[in-house]
Motif scaffolding. Sequence first.
Motif, mmCIF file in Angstrom:
data_model
loop_
_atom_site.group_PDB
_atom_site.id
_atom_site.type_symbol
_atom_site.label_atom_id
_atom_site.label_comp_id
_atom_site.label_asym_id
_atom_site.label_seq_id
_atom_site.Cartn_x
_atom_site.Cartn_y
_atom_site.Cartn_z
ATOM 1 N N SER A 46 -2.925 -0.806 0.682
ATOM 2 C CA SER A 46 -1.903 -1.657 0.061
ATOM 3 C C SER A 46 -0.667 -1.772 0.947
ATOM 4 O O SER A 46 -0.048 -2.839 1.035
ATOM 5 C CB SER A 46 -1.528 -1.111 -1.322
ATOM 6 N N THR A 68 1.644 -6.913 -2.922
ATOM 7 C CA THR A 68 0.893 -6.128 -3.906
ATOM 8 C C THR A 68 1.620 -6.086 -5.242
ATOM 9 O O THR A 68 0.983 -5.944 -6.297
ATOM 10 C CB THR A 68 0.679 -4.697 -3.383
ATOM 11 N N ARG A 75 -3.206 -1.856 -6.803
ATOM 12 C CA ARG A 75 -2.709 -0.937 -5.778
ATOM 13 C C ARG A 75 -3.579 0.315 -5.679
ATOM 14 O O ARG A 75 -4.002 0.719 -4.599
ATOM 15 C CB ARG A 75 -1.255 -0.560 -6.052
#
Length: 594
Positions: A46, A68, A75
Motif C-alpha cells: 500500500s 489507498t 490496505r
Amino acid sequence: MSAPSSTALPISGRGSDESAVDFDGAEGLLRAWRSGIRPDPDLTVSQWADRHRKLASRASAEPGQYRTARTPYMREIMDRLSPGDPTQRIVFMKAAQVGAPLALDTAVPTPFGWTTMGEIALGDLLYDERGRICRVTGLSPVLEDRPCYEVSFDDGERIVADGEHRWPVWDFTNDRPVARTLTTAEMAGRAVIGARAKRRRYAIDCCDPVDMPDQDLILHPYVLGLWLGDGSSIMNHISVHEEDAEVVEHLRTCGVEAEFRLPHWRKGRLANVVIDPTFRMRREDGASLSHCFRSRFVMRLRQLDVLDNKHVPLPYMRASRRQRLELVRGLMDSDGTITPDGKRCEFSNADRGLIDAMVELLRGLGYKPAVYHGRARRKLFGRDSRAAASAEYWRVSWTAYAEEPMFRLSRKRARMRSVENGRPWKSRRRRIVAIRPVPSVPVRCIEVDSPSHLFLCGRGWIPTHNTEAGNNWIGFAIHQAPGPMLAVQPTVELAKRNSRQRIDPLIDESPELRERVKPARSRDAGNTMLSKEFAGGILIMTGANSAVGLRSTPARYIFLDEVDAYPASADEEGDPVTLAEARSLTFAHRRKVL
C-alpha cells in the motif's frame, strides 16, 4: 544481509584467480547473485502504491496518483502481500460490486417488493441476472465525495453510479459486438459513435425471467388481468370485441363461469362478458343464469381490494413466471394489441398505475418495454360532429415472439411472428444512450452470494457488476521485490483483455515500472501480450482453462483472479488452483498466493 562491495565473486579453495570471472555474462551473473541475496524491502504494497502508482485515464475514473485512502478496506489485504509479512496465502472473497458503488436511492427489486441501496440490510433477498434469488452477504459503509455519473438507457431508465462501477456490456464499436466489463468512467464520453454520433456504442443484456414458486392466488391471474384491462371498476362486467366470444372458454378454463352477451345498449362493436353472474341475470327463455345471490368473482375482487381501486396486488407482481405471464395475457387480451406485421406488442391505458405495473411485469419477464405518453385532446364524433375530450393515456410497446405468446385470443395471437424471423438479440438488450457527470451523491456497495456476483438494480431490472489490489502487488513486485509471477484469469482470452486494459496502463503510467519493463515494440524486449520480462523476474499471464500455461514456470508470486469463474478442470489435468499453487512450492516460505 547486505550485498558485498566488491565486484568479484568470493572464491574459496586454492586462492582467488580474477580470471575466474573474466568471461562473457559475468556482470549479469554478478547482478543476479547480488539481487538474490538482497533482503526484501520494508516498504509495504500500500505504501508503494501511494508513492509510485499512477492511474491512467483509460483505466480509472480518477486518473493521477493512486490513493489507498479512497479504499481503506483494501490496505490490510495489500500489506499482507508484502514480502516482509509472514502470510503466504491470502484468500480475498468479494462481490463484483465492491469498489463499484451505486447511489443510495437506487431502486432494487426484491421478492417482497422494492427497496433501495440505502435500505438494504445483511441477509436481505435480491435477484441475480439469471432471475434467481440471492442473499446479501456484505455491506460497505456509505462513501461520499466520489465522482458520479447518470447512465441513461434507451427504455428511459436512469441510474446514478460511481465512476468505478463496473458494467457487463456489449461493445458495438466494430461490426461484431464484443463482451466487455467497463467502468462508468471508461464509458463516459464514448457512449455514441459514428460521423453524426447516432450509433450507440454500449448495450447491456436484459435479465433472464425472474422466477419464483407458484403463489396461492384466490383469483386466476388471467381473469384478474382481463378485468383490470377492460372491466367495470365496481362490478363483474367486462367489455370485449364482438368477435372475441372465445374469451368465455378461456375464462371457464381458469375456474370461473362467464356469459357472453350482445346487449341492445352496446356501442359500436362492443360486447359484454359477465363473470360469475347472479340469479337476477336470465337467459332468453327466462331461466336464471345462476342460483347465487352474490357473485363469487366480485367477492374475490373485494378481498383483493381492487374494487373501485384498480391495481395489481403485490402477490401477483411476485408470483411465478407462469402466473405473471398469464396476468400479462389477460391485460393484453383486453387492452392490448399487436402491429399488423407482428413486430411490436402494445398495451394502452389511461391508468398510470396499471401502465407501471405492466412495465414491471415485462421487465421481470426479461423484456425491454418502452413507454409513450399521449396527451388529452378533443375529437369530433358522428355526423353532427359532436366534440368530446379524450383522456390522457400511456402506451407500452415491446417486441415478443410466438414462442412465448402475449395473448390467448386467437385473432391477436395469429399475428405474432416466430423468433426465427426476428432479432431477439436486439430486443433483449438495453442500449446506453448517454452518460453524464452529476454532482457527487452518497453511494455504497453490497455483496451477494450469486455465482456471478451480479444483482439486479433499478426499476429496469438491470444486471450490474476490483482487482486493483492485485495490480498494485504486481507493480510492487516488479519495482521492489522482483521474482517470477504467475497471474491467472478464468480464460486465456480474459488474460489478454486484462493485459491490455489493466497491466499495460499500470506499466505505462508509472515511471519506475517503465524503466524496468521495455516497451513491446522494441526488439527482443521480452514484452508480449501474456509475458512481461523485467530485471530479476517475469510476469506470465494465462487462463485457468490452459493446463500448459499453468505449468509453464516456477513462480514465487501467484495471483488467482475471479476464481469463482474457473473451470472445474484445466484441460482435464486437474483443479486450476491446485496446478497454479504447485508452481510456488520451490520458493517454500518466501512464496505469496492471492
